[in-house]
Design a protein around this motif. Structure first.
Motif: not given
Length: 123
Positions: A48-52
């Protein structure tokens, strides 16, 4: 990827985003976005790729560490939500998606190039 793995990846992306927004909004800043999910062909692992979003890299990394610490709880809630669609819930592995920061950096570089060209043409 097969149709089934794509469907499972989309399901996991939607559900994890919803879980983070509804269940953990008090523990995570509101600027955490799930940008992509992939699953292995045997559906045992979900990447899972998460942008913060954050002002500094330290803020983004600290928020991402919080997200990683919440992984077991996220997986438990995910299991209760998708138990009728999958036999086993995949192991969740989060990755920091820095594509937005890279895009901003490239845009600033292009602006610098554009300004330099304008300055040279004015001379």
């Amino acid at each position: 990827m097969s149709i089934r793995t794509e469907q499972v990846a989309e399901l996991i992306q939607r559900e994890v985003a919803s879980i983070l927004q509804r269940e953990f909004s008090d523990q995570l800043p509101p600027m955490v976005t799930i940008t992509r999910a992939r699953v292995t062909p045997d559906l045992s692992i979900a990447y899972i790729h998460a942008s913060v979003m954050g002002d500094t890299e330290e803020q983004r990394k600290a928020t991402f560490k919080q997200l990683e610490a919440l992984t077991p709880q996220v997986r438990d809630i995910l299991a209760s939500r998708i138990r009728h669609q999958l036999r086993t819930v995949p192991e969740l592995k989060f990755f920091l998606d820095e594509s937005l920061q890279k895009a901003k950096r490239m845009e600033s570089l292009f602006d610098r190039i554009r300004k330099e060209r304008e300055r040279r043409n004015a001379e």
